[in-house]
Scaffold this motif. Sequence first.
Motif, PDB file in Angstrom:
ATOM      1  N   SER A 114     -10.202  -1.928   4.015  1.00 36.94           N
ATOM      2  CA  SER A 114     -11.136  -1.105   4.782  1.00 36.94           C
ATOM      3  C   SER A 114     -11.548  -1.868   6.029  1.00 36.94           C
ATOM      4  CB  SER A 114     -12.357  -0.777   3.920  1.00 36.94           C
ATOM      5  OG  SER A 114     -13.214   0.084   4.621  1.00 36.94           O
ATOM      6  N   PRO A 115     -11.299  -1.377   7.208  1.00 38.84           N
ATOM      7  CA  PRO A 115     -10.581  -0.135   7.491  1.00 38.84           C
ATOM      8  C   PRO A 115      -9.089  -0.308   7.224  1.00 38.84           C
ATOM      9  CG  PRO A 115     -11.065  -1.260   9.547  1.00 38.84           C
ATOM     10  CD  PRO A 115     -11.715  -2.069   8.440  1.00 38.84           C
ATOM     11  N   ALA A 116      -8.466   0.782   6.811  1.00 38.73           N
ATOM     12  CA  ALA A 116      -7.047   0.762   6.478  1.00 38.73           C
ATOM     13  C   ALA A 116      -6.225   0.506   7.735  1.00 38.73           C
ATOM     14  CB  ALA A 116      -6.644   2.084   5.847  1.00 38.73           C
ATOM     15  N   SER A 117      -5.254  -0.377   7.622  1.00 36.06           N
ATOM     16  CA  SER A 117      -4.418  -0.694   8.779  1.00 36.06           C
ATOM     17  C   SER A 117      -2.973  -0.281   8.517  1.00 36.06           C
ATOM     18  CB  SER A 117      -4.472  -2.198   9.080  1.00 36.06           C
ATOM     19  OG  SER A 117      -3.743  -2.922   8.097  1.00 36.06           O
ATOM     20  N   VAL A 118      -2.244  -0.096   9.591  1.00 37.89           N
ATOM     21  CA  VAL A 118      -0.822   0.214   9.493  1.00 37.89           C
ATOM     22  C   VAL A 118      -0.109  -0.931   8.782  1.00 37.89           C
ATOM     23  CG1 VAL A 118       1.297   0.564  10.845  1.00 37.89           C
ATOM     24  CG2 VAL A 118      -0.812   1.756  11.481  1.00 37.89           C
ATOM     25  N   GLU A 119      -0.514  -2.171   9.029  1.00 33.90           N
ATOM     26  CA  GLU A 119       0.118  -3.321   8.373  1.00 33.90           C
ATOM     27  C   GLU A 119      -0.017  -3.223   6.851  1.00 33.90           C
ATOM     28  OE1 GLU A 119      -0.513  -4.447  12.563  1.00 33.90           O
ATOM     29  OE2 GLU A 119      -1.804  -3.537  11.070  1.00 33.90           O
ATOM     30  N   ASP A 120      -1.178  -2.758   6.373  1.00 32.98           N
ATOM     31  CA  ASP A 120      -1.356  -2.573   4.925  1.00 32.98           C
ATOM     32  C   ASP A 120      -0.359  -1.540   4.404  1.00 32.98           C
ATOM     33  OD1 ASP A 120      -3.501  -4.322   5.039  1.00 32.98           O
ATOM     34  OD2 ASP A 120      -5.018  -2.737   4.946  1.00 32.98           O
ATOM     35  N   ALA A 121      -0.240  -0.429   5.106  1.00 33.49           N
ATOM     36  CA  ALA A 121       0.680   0.637   4.699  1.00 33.49           C
ATOM     37  C   ALA A 121       2.124   0.141   4.724  1.00 33.49           C
ATOM     38  CB  ALA A 121       0.505   1.856   5.596  1.00 33.49           C
ATOM     39  N   LEU A 122       2.489  -0.612   5.747  1.00 30.27           N
ATOM     40  CA  LEU A 122       3.845  -1.157   5.822  1.00 30.27           C
ATOM     41  C   LEU A 122       4.100  -2.137   4.688  1.00 30.27           C
ATOM     42  CD1 LEU A 122       4.270  -1.710   9.676  1.00 30.27           C
ATOM     43  CD2 LEU A 122       5.004   0.255   8.278  1.00 30.27           C
ATOM     44  N   GLY A 123       3.075  -2.865   4.279  1.00 26.74           N
ATOM     45  CA  GLY A 123       3.192  -3.775   3.136  1.00 26.74           C
ATOM     46  C   GLY A 123       3.529  -3.020   1.858  1.00 26.74           C
ATOM     47  N   VAL A 124       2.927  -1.850   1.668  1.00 23.22           N
ATOM     48  CA  VAL A 124       3.216  -1.011   0.500  1.00 23.22           C
ATOM     49  C   VAL A 124       4.661  -0.529   0.551  1.00 23.22           C
ATOM     50  CG1 VAL A 124       2.669   1.182  -0.632  1.00 23.22           C
ATOM     51  CG2 VAL A 124       0.819  -0.297   0.176  1.00 23.22           C
ATOM     52  N   ILE A 125       5.100  -0.087   1.718  1.00 21.86           N
ATOM     53  CA  ILE A 125       6.478   0.404   1.873  1.00 21.86           C
ATOM     54  C   ILE A 125       7.461  -0.730   1.610  1.00 21.86           C
ATOM     55  CG2 ILE A 125       8.163   1.357   3.495  1.00 21.86           C
ATOM     56  CD1 ILE A 125       5.695   2.741   4.888  1.00 21.86           C
ATOM     57  N   ALA A 126       7.177  -1.913   2.149  1.00 22.89           N
ATOM     58  CA  ALA A 126       8.052  -3.073   1.939  1.00 22.89           C
ATOM     59  C   ALA A 126       8.090  -3.460   0.464  1.00 22.89           C
ATOM     60  CB  ALA A 126       7.579  -4.249   2.793  1.00 22.89           C
ATOM     61  N   ALA A 127       6.939  -3.426  -0.215  1.00 21.24           N
ATOM     62  CA  ALA A 127       6.906  -3.750  -1.651  1.00 21.24           C
ATOM     63  C   ALA A 127       7.736  -2.745  -2.445  1.00 21.24           C
ATOM     64  CB  ALA A 127       5.463  -3.776  -2.145  1.00 21.24           C
ATOM     65  N   ASP A 128       7.683  -1.472  -2.055  1.00 25.68           N
ATOM     66  CA  ASP A 128       8.496  -0.458  -2.723  1.00 25.68           C
ATOM     67  C   ASP A 128       9.981  -0.755  -2.514  1.00 25.68           C
ATOM     68  OD1 ASP A 128       8.460   2.092  -4.234  1.00 25.68           O
ATOM     69  OD2 ASP A 128       9.479   2.863  -2.453  1.00 25.68           O
ATOM     70  N   ALA A 129      10.335  -1.126  -1.294  1.00 23.76           N
ATOM     71  CA  ALA A 129      11.740  -1.469  -1.006  1.00 23.76           C
ATOM     72  C   ALA A 129      12.179  -2.668  -1.843  1.00 23.76           C
ATOM     73  CB  ALA A 129      11.919  -1.764   0.484  1.00 23.76           C
ATOM     74  N   ILE A 130      11.318  -3.647  -1.957  1.00 23.60           N
ATOM     75  CA  ILE A 130      11.656  -4.841  -2.745  1.00 23.60           C
ATOM     76  C   ILE A 130      11.922  -4.462  -4.196  1.00 23.60           C
ATOM     77  CG2 ILE A 130      10.715  -7.005  -3.675  1.00 23.60           C
ATOM     78  CD1 ILE A 130       9.348  -7.346  -0.861  1.00 23.60           C
TER      79      ILE A 130
END
Length: 189
Positions: A114-130
Amino acid sequence: MRAGFPDFRLGSVLATSFTGTLTERRGESVERIPTPQRLVDWLVVNGLDVESCTMAQLELARELREAIHAAATAAASEEPLPAAAVKVINARSSQGRASAVLTLEGHRHWRLSSPASVEDALGVIAADAISILAGERDGKLALCASPTCRAAFFDTSQSRTRRWCDMNTCGNRQKKARFNANQRKNSAV
């Protein structure tokens, strides 16, 4: 969706859906996140609510998208993962500050800082890819059979023989082309 932009192709797997924000990679490419606001729209649709995005963050997102696509393509082709792609995926994963939370319905939900950042969202996407690239999930990476698309997708079908990234687009287009070719062939006889 916002007027003037192509619709998103949404799938059930976050990382490969993200690579689908650039479609028709071997034809006339269609960029589905051409602006920072459009990236915000995609993230929100996928449960990663952020309020804003800068041009620099959009570039980070596109870099991650291409790294996931390169790694997924290599994995689907049973080739070694590209070192540069792995480096980008790992960097985005480690920069995010999201946490997984369990809902009362028994589902995983991502809570961004909080506040939510694009970097946080990209981290989730990268973790999913991993998790996909490391073989931690039940399924296999495959490439769309459409000669103009060649999108990477995660096949969770029972037989693991899915051919199209999306039956409603690529699969339907190929079936239509085959039908029309058969009609022309039959009418020529």
